[in-house]
Design a protein around this motif. Structure first.
Motif, mmCIF file in Angstrom:
data_model
loop_
_atom_site.group_PDB
_atom_site.id
_atom_site.type_symbol
_atom_site.label_atom_id
_atom_site.label_comp_id
_atom_site.label_asym_id
_atom_site.label_seq_id
_atom_site.Cartn_x
_atom_site.Cartn_y
_atom_site.Cartn_z
ATOM 1 N N VAL A 187 33.399 1.347 -17.716
ATOM 2 C CA VAL A 187 34.721 1.066 -17.149
ATOM 3 C C VAL A 187 35.397 2.367 -16.732
ATOM 4 N N TRP A 188 35.286 3.392 -17.568
ATOM 5 C CA TRP A 188 35.874 4.686 -17.227
ATOM 6 C C TRP A 188 35.216 5.296 -15.988
ATOM 7 N N ILE A 189 33.919 5.081 -15.857
ATOM 8 C CA ILE A 189 33.195 5.670 -14.725
ATOM 9 C C ILE A 189 33.503 4.944 -13.423
ATOM 10 N N TYR A 190 33.529 3.618 -13.466
ATOM 11 C CA TYR A 190 33.573 2.830 -12.230
ATOM 12 C C TYR A 190 34.943 2.257 -11.862
ATOM 13 N N SER A 191 35.914 2.312 -12.766
ATOM 14 C CA SER A 191 37.202 1.685 -12.450
ATOM 15 C C SER A 191 38.032 2.503 -11.469
ATOM 16 N N GLY A 192 37.765 3.803 -11.403
ATOM 17 C CA GLY A 192 38.518 4.647 -10.487
ATOM 18 C C GLY A 192 39.903 5.016 -10.977
ATOM 19 N N TRP A 193 40.128 4.855 -12.273
ATOM 20 C CA TRP A 193 41.445 5.203 -12.817
ATOM 21 C C TRP A 193 41.299 5.840 -14.193
ATOM 22 N N SER A 194 42.120 6.850 -14.450
ATOM 23 C CA SER A 194 42.240 7.450 -15.775
ATOM 24 C C SER A 194 43.707 7.783 -15.990
ATOM 25 N N PRO A 195 44.178 7.787 -17.216
ATOM 26 C CA PRO A 195 45.618 7.961 -17.458
ATOM 27 C C PRO A 195 46.103 9.375 -17.202
ATOM 28 N N ASP A 196 47.329 9.478 -16.748
ATOM 29 C CA ASP A 196 48.021 10.766 -16.693
ATOM 30 C C ASP A 196 48.719 11.006 -18.037
ATOM 31 N N PHE A 197 49.171 12.225 -18.256
ATOM 32 C CA PHE A 197 49.879 12.530 -19.490
ATOM 33 C C PHE A 197 51.345 12.140 -19.348
ATOM 34 N N ILE A 198 51.551 10.814 -19.301
ATOM 35 C CA ILE A 198 52.893 10.260 -19.090
ATOM 36 C C ILE A 198 53.121 9.146 -20.110
ATOM 37 N N PHE A 199 54.287 9.128 -20.696
ATOM 38 C CA PHE A 199 54.698 7.985 -21.518
ATOM 39 C C PHE A 199 56.179 7.749 -21.263
ATOM 40 N N SER A 200 56.485 6.623 -20.634
ATOM 41 C CA SER A 200 57.859 6.298 -20.272
ATOM 42 C C SER A 200 58.427 5.267 -21.246
ATOM 43 N N LYS A 201 59.513 5.636 -21.913
ATOM 44 C CA LYS A 201 60.152 4.691 -22.826
ATOM 45 C C LYS A 201 60.674 3.473 -22.081
#
Length: 478
Positions: A187-201
Motif C-alpha cells: 500500500v505504501w509503495i503503490y498508493s502514491g501517498w505518504s503523510p506530511d509532518f502535519i497534525f491539525s487540531k
C-alpha cells in the motif's frame, strides 16, 4: 467518466479483489482444516474479539469521515494517519498487558503469547489505513486488488507450510501477521501517498466529531458479533469454538465475496448522490436487490448440501459444524439488508442515530444470550436468527425516514427472490435425499448445485427479475 461507468469499473476490480482473496483464503483454509485440529481454530476464535475491538477503535469512523468529506486535503489525511498510528501503539500496549487476564478467563495459558503476537497486526494495518481510505474515496479498487491478492497468496502459503511442519495454531498466527505486513508495505509503495509532518487540531476535531460515534457503534457491533464466540469459548470447549468459526467462515464466503464487494463500491457511490433522494432510493434499491438476488440461492443451496460439502472439503472431523452452518445461513440471508440500511445513516452523516440503533440491538443480544445459554449451543444459534430478524426492522426504521423505503417495503421487494430460492433449495433437497444419497459427495455437490442454480435462474428469467438482467448487463456487456 460517467458515474455508472465508474461504478461498473470499480465493481469489476472490487469483485476481483474479493474473489481473489476469498478464493485464496478458501483454499488455504481448506488445506489448514485438513492439517490442523478444530481446537487450533477454536483458540484463534477465542481471541477474535480482542482483534475485533482493536480494529474497531482504529478503523471505525475517522477513515469513513475521510471518504465522506468532499474537501479533504493533505492536513486531513496526515492528521488522521498520525492519530491512527498513535492509537495503534496505545491499543497494542493495553492488549499486551491484558493478555494474561484474557487467558485466565478462558483457562487457556497458551493464549497469552498468541494474543501478544497476533495483535501486532493492529500496528501493522494502522500504517496503511489512510492510504486505503484515499484509494476508496477515488474509487481506485484496481490498485487495492493488485495489492491484496499477492499478500493473501504469500501469507496463506506460509501458513500452510508452517501447518505441514507441525506448528499447529502458530501457523494461523504467523500467516495473519505476514499477510498484514505484505499488504501494508505494498500500500505504501503503490498508493502514491505518504503523510506530511502535519497534525491539525481543527481537522482532527472535524473528523473525530463525525467518526467517534461510528467508532463506538462499530466497537459495540464487533464486540457483540463476537459475543457468541466468547460465550461458547467460556461455557463450552475450544473444539466447539472451532466448529462455530468454521461454520461462520463458510457462511461468510459468499457474503464476503458478493455483499462486501458491492458495499465497498456502493458507499462512495451513494455518497456522491446523497442529496438527490429520489435517485438515492432508486440506486439503493437496485444495489440491495442485486446482492440479495445473488447471495440468497447460494446460501440456501449450500445449506441444503451442507453435509456432503463439509465432509468432502474438511473431512469427517468437521461434520459437527454442519447444523451450525445451516442455522447461520439464515442470518447470512439478512446481512445485505442490515448493511444497506445502516449505510443510509452513514451517508446522511447521522452517526448519532447509528450509535443509538447499535445500543438497542446489543441489549436485545444480551437478553437472547442469557435466555439461550441453558439450552445449549444450538439455542444460541437460533437466538442469533431471532436477533437478526429484530435488528433488520430496527435498522430499517430510519431508512423509511430518510428515503421513504420501509422495512416492510424491502421485505415485499425481496420476497419473490426468497420464495424462488427456497423452491430451488427444496428441489435440491429432494434430488439429494432420494436420488443422489448413495453417490459420492462430489457428485451430490456438483449435480445438486447445478440443478438448484438452473431452477433458480430459470424462474428468475420466466418472472423477469430485474436483478437478473442488471447482472447480465454488468457482466456481459461493456
Amino acid at each position: 467518466m460517467s458515474l455508472k461507468r465508474k461504478a461498473t469499473k470499480s465493481l469489476v476490480w472490487t469483485f476481483t479483489q474479493q474473489f481473489g482473496n476469498q478464493l485464496i483464503g478458501f483454499v488455504v483454509s481448506l488445506v489448514l482444516a485438513r492439517l490442523l485440529l478444530p481446537e487450533d481454530f477454536g483458540l484463534i476464535g477465542m481471541i477474535a474479539v480482542v482483534v475485533a475491538i482493536g480494529n474497531a477503535l482504529l478503523d471505525g469512523g475517522l477513515t469513513k469521515s475521510l471518504i465522506r468529506d468532499k474537501d479533504c486535503d493533505e492536513e486531513d489525511y496526515s492528521t488522521v494517519f498520525y492519530f491512527h498510528l498513535t492509537s495503534s501503539l496505545i491499543i497494542y500496549f493495553l492488549v499486551f498487558v491484558s493478555a494474561p487476564f484474557i487467558a485466565d478467563f478462558y483457562e487457556k495459558p497458551i493464549l497469552v503469547n498468541i494474543i501478544r503476537v497476533y495483535s501486532l497486526s493492529l500496528i501493522i494495518t494502522s500504517f496503511s489505513a489512510v492510504q486505503v481510505a484515499r484509494l476508496t474515496k477515488i474509487m481506485d479498487f484496481k490498485t487495492q486488488a493488485l495489492i491484496a491478492i499477492p499478500a493473501a497468496l504469500v501469507g496463506g502459503g506460509v501458513g500452510v507450510l508452517l501447518a505441514y511442519r507441525g506448528y499447529g495454531v502458530w501457523s494461523l498466527v504467523w500467516s495473519s501477521i505476514l499477510t498484514s505486513t505484505i499488504n501494508s508495505i505494498q500500500v505504501w509503495i503503490y498508493s502514491g501517498w505518504s503523510p506530511d509532518f502535519i497534525f491539525s487540531k481543527a481537522k482532527f476535531k472535524k473528523h473525530f466529531n463525525y467518526g467517534y460515534k461510528l467508532t463506538l457503534s462499530d466497537l459495540l457491533n464487533r464486540v457483540f458479533n463476537n459475543l457468541f464466540l466468547i460465550v461458547i469459548g467460556k461455557y463450552f470447549s475450544a473444539a466447539h469454538v472451532g466448529f462455530y468459526t468454521r461454520a461462520e467462515g463458510m457462511k461468510q464466503l459468499p457474503v464476503n465475496n458478493i455483499s462486501s464487494a458491492l458495499n465497498k463500491v456502493s458507499f462512495p457511490l451513494l455518497v456522491s448522490i446523497k442529496d438527490d433522494e429520489v435517485r438515492l432510493k432508486r440506486v439503493y434499491k437496485k444495489l440491495m436487490l442485486m446482492v440479495v438476488f445473488v447471495i440468497t440461492p447460494i446460501l440456501i443451496i449450500l445449506a441444503t448440501l451442507a453435509e456432503p460439502t463439509f465432509r468432502f472439503l474438511f473431512k469427517e472431523k468437521w461434520l459437527p459444524a454442519v447444523p451450525y452452518f445451516q442455522i447461520l445461513c439464515v442470518t447470512g440471508l439478512l446481512f445485505p439488508l442490515h448493511s444497506y440500511n445502516l449505510t443510509i445513516l452513514n451517508i446522511k452523516g447521522r452517526s448519532d442515530l447509528f450509535l443509538k440503533l447499535e445500543a438497542i440491538k446489543k441489549l436485545i443480544i444480551i437478553i437472547v444470550i442469557v435466555l439461550a445459554i441453558p439450552f445449549g449451543i444450538l439455542a444460541l444459534l437460533y437466538g442469533q436468527v431471532i436477533v437478526s430478524l429484530l435488528a433488520f426492522f430496527i435498522n430499517a426504521r430510519y431508512t423509511k425516514k430518510f428515503i421513504n423505503y420501509s422495512g416492510w417495503q424491502q421485505i415485499k421487494d425481496v420476497f419473490p427472490i426468497l420464495i424462488t430460492a427456497a423452491l430451488s433449495g427444496g428441489i435440491v433437497f429432494v434430488l439429494d435425499q432420494f436420488v443422489l444419497i448413495n453417490q459420492l459427495d462430489i457428485i451430490r455437490i456438483v449435480l445438486g448445485g447445478i440443478a438448484g442454480s438452473a431452477v433458480y435462474l430459470s424462474f428468475a428469467f420466466i418472472f423477469r427479475f430485474d436483478s437478473l438482467f442488471e447482472l447480465y448487463k454488468l457482466i456481459l456487456k461493456k
